[in-house]
Design a protein around this motif. Structure first.
Motif, PDB file in Angstrom:
ATOM      1  N   PRO A  76      -0.432   2.728  -3.796  1.00 49.52           N
ATOM      2  CA  PRO A  76      -1.585   2.800  -2.964  1.00 49.52           C
ATOM      3  C   PRO A  76      -2.873   1.824  -4.097  1.00 49.52           C
ATOM      4  O   PRO A  76      -2.915   2.526  -5.143  1.00 49.52           O
ATOM      5  CB  PRO A  76      -1.896   4.238  -2.873  1.00 49.52           C
ATOM      6  N   GLY A  77      -3.834   1.592  -3.711  1.00 53.46           N
ATOM      7  CA  GLY A  77      -5.153   0.970  -4.242  1.00 53.46           C
ATOM      8  C   GLY A  77      -4.737   0.226  -5.578  1.00 53.46           C
ATOM      9  O   GLY A  77      -5.500   0.178  -6.587  1.00 53.46           O
ATOM     10  N   ALA A  92       0.868  -1.354  -0.036  1.00 48.74           N
ATOM     11  CA  ALA A  92      -0.200   0.081  -0.047  1.00 48.74           C
ATOM     12  C   ALA A  92       0.856   1.379   0.066  1.00 48.74           C
ATOM     13  O   ALA A  92       0.439   2.225  -0.575  1.00 48.74           O
ATOM     14  CB  ALA A  92      -0.901  -0.075   1.277  1.00 48.74           C
ATOM     15  N   THR A 105      -3.312  -3.727  -7.185  1.00 45.38           N
ATOM     16  CA  THR A 105      -4.159  -5.002  -7.509  1.00 45.38           C
ATOM     17  C   THR A 105      -3.209  -6.210  -7.295  1.00 45.38           C
ATOM     18  O   THR A 105      -1.852  -6.071  -7.325  1.00 45.38           O
ATOM     19  CB  THR A 105      -4.658  -5.128  -8.617  1.00 45.38           C
ATOM     20  N   HIS A 124      -7.085  -6.586   1.362  1.00 49.98           N
ATOM     21  CA  HIS A 124      -8.328  -5.963   1.287  1.00 49.98           C
ATOM     22  C   HIS A 124      -8.362  -4.744   2.557  1.00 49.98           C
ATOM     23  O   HIS A 124      -8.789  -3.537   1.913  1.00 49.98           O
ATOM     24  CB  HIS A 124      -9.489  -6.803   1.770  1.00 49.98           C
ATOM     25  N   LYS A 125      -7.652  -4.757   3.534  1.00 49.84           N
ATOM     26  CA  LYS A 125      -7.760  -3.902   4.697  1.00 49.84           C
ATOM     27  C   LYS A 125      -7.047  -2.764   4.225  1.00 49.84           C
ATOM     28  O   LYS A 125      -7.049  -1.509   4.485  1.00 49.84           O
ATOM     29  CB  LYS A 125      -7.357  -4.436   5.905  1.00 49.84           C
ATOM     30  N   ASN A 126      -5.968  -2.978   3.445  1.00 52.30           N
ATOM     31  CA  ASN A 126      -5.139  -2.081   3.019  1.00 52.30           C
ATOM     32  C   ASN A 126      -5.443  -1.678   1.504  1.00 52.30           C
ATOM     33  O   ASN A 126      -4.613  -0.867   1.018  1.00 52.30           O
ATOM     34  CB  ASN A 126      -3.723  -2.565   3.010  1.00 52.30           C
ATOM     35  N   GLY A 127      -6.389  -1.791   0.948  1.00 55.68           N
ATOM     36  CA  GLY A 127      -7.010  -1.036  -0.057  1.00 55.68           C
ATOM     37  C   GLY A 127      -6.686  -1.639  -1.299  1.00 55.68           C
ATOM     38  O   GLY A 127      -6.652  -1.139  -2.541  1.00 55.68           O
ATOM     39  N   TYR A 128      -6.089  -2.809  -1.176  1.00 53.55           N
ATOM     40  CA  TYR A 128      -5.886  -3.749  -2.552  1.00 53.55           C
ATOM     41  C   TYR A 128      -7.203  -4.330  -3.068  1.00 53.55           C
ATOM     42  O   TYR A 128      -7.876  -5.164  -2.245  1.00 53.55           O
ATOM     43  CB  TYR A 128      -4.830  -4.831  -2.348  1.00 53.55           C
TER      44      TYR A 128
END
Length: 275
Positions: free
Chosen positions: A84-85, A80, A87, A101-105
């Motif tokens: 950031p964001g 992240a 895949t 998922h919790k870190n925006g992936y």
């Protein structure tokens, strides 16, 4: 002396299989009672923090999720910070998926930014082939750790490092590993506790991960002999722990506990704890 705290490996230190190491619960209870910062540091990316809490509770050790720090968490936070964001295509299980998922992936099956590998038995050659193709098309290979095997109640099974080695061999590209002994995880765990480098004691049973990671970061290191490393193994290594004890239960003895803590203020020669 300043504030001090502990990073503590789990398997081989706190428990072996489903059996708690004698004295481990009393030592952890002391840390809780005296509000000494600590975190369990594990290279197991399969379990979530909650899974770790329940496993320990069933052994009579009652902590909360803030006391669990996994290589899956370290990996997700690192990615992240890098992209950031992003895949990821994941070879791994619940703990790793949740952390990402919790870190925006987002987890994808095609054209990911990263191929992320953790422990698990839920993979097959079709998954490996897909990962190889993605890496060769430009996805970056990330390992939650490079442990070659994992202990189970039935003996060793292939670990994350074994799966990663297969991908590295097939692609000719090397993975970037985030888990112990990587400074990425070791530093992230220290910051989680709010400690300075000189205030950290790393307790572990494995020279190649726990002790190497601690030595590399300048932490004080305590090797316990209840896990993978035996006393006679120490001559094979170019680095040594600061203190060697038979088990974590010995830290319940006040003079040994003080010996470990007082050593934070100095740079002692490698030695065993006093008898």
């Amino acid at each position: 002396m300043g504030q001090f705290g502990f990073l503590i490996d789990m398997d081989g230190v706190i428990y072996k299989g489903k059996q708690v190491v004698e004295g481990a619960n009393r030592f952890i209870q002391r840390l809780l009672d005296e509000q000494i910062p600590f975190a369990f540091l594990t290279n197991n990316s399969q379990r979530t923090r909650r899974d770790g809490v329940i496993k320990l509770a069933r052994m009579g050790i009652h902590v909360d999720e803030s006391h669990i720090f996994t290589c899956a968490m370290a990996t997700a936070r690192f990615l992240a910070s890098q992209k950031p964001g992003g895949t990821a295509f994941v070879i791994g299980e619940g703990g790793l998926l949740q952390a990402l998922h919790k870190n925006g992936y987002a987890i994808v099956d095609d054209d990911p930014d990263y191929v992320v590998v953790g422990e698990g038995r839920m993979f097959n050659m079709e998954t490996v082939e897909a990962a190889v193709r993605m890496i060769l098309r430009g996805s970056k290979l990330i390992a939650t750790n490079l442990d070659p095997n994992c202990p189970t109640a039935h003996g060793l099974r292939p670990g994350c490092g074994a799966i990663v080695a297969m991908l590295e061999t097939a692609t000719g590209l090397k993975a970037f590993s985030v888990g112990k002994p990587s400074p990425v995880m070791m530093r992230s765990a220290r910051k989680e506790l709010g400690l300075s480098t000189g205030g950290v004691v790393m307790i572990g049973d494995t020279m190649e991960t726990d002790i190497l990671g601690g030595v590399s970061m300048g932490y004080r290191t305590v090797l316990v002999l209840t896990g993978s490393t035996k006393r006679e193994d120490l001559v094979r290594y170019a680095y040594r722990p600061d203190v060697v004890i038979d088990s974590i239960g010995q830290l319940c003895e006040e003079h040994i506990f003080q010996h470990v803590i007082e050593g934070l203020a100095v740079d002692p020669a490698p030695q065993e704890a006093p008898a």
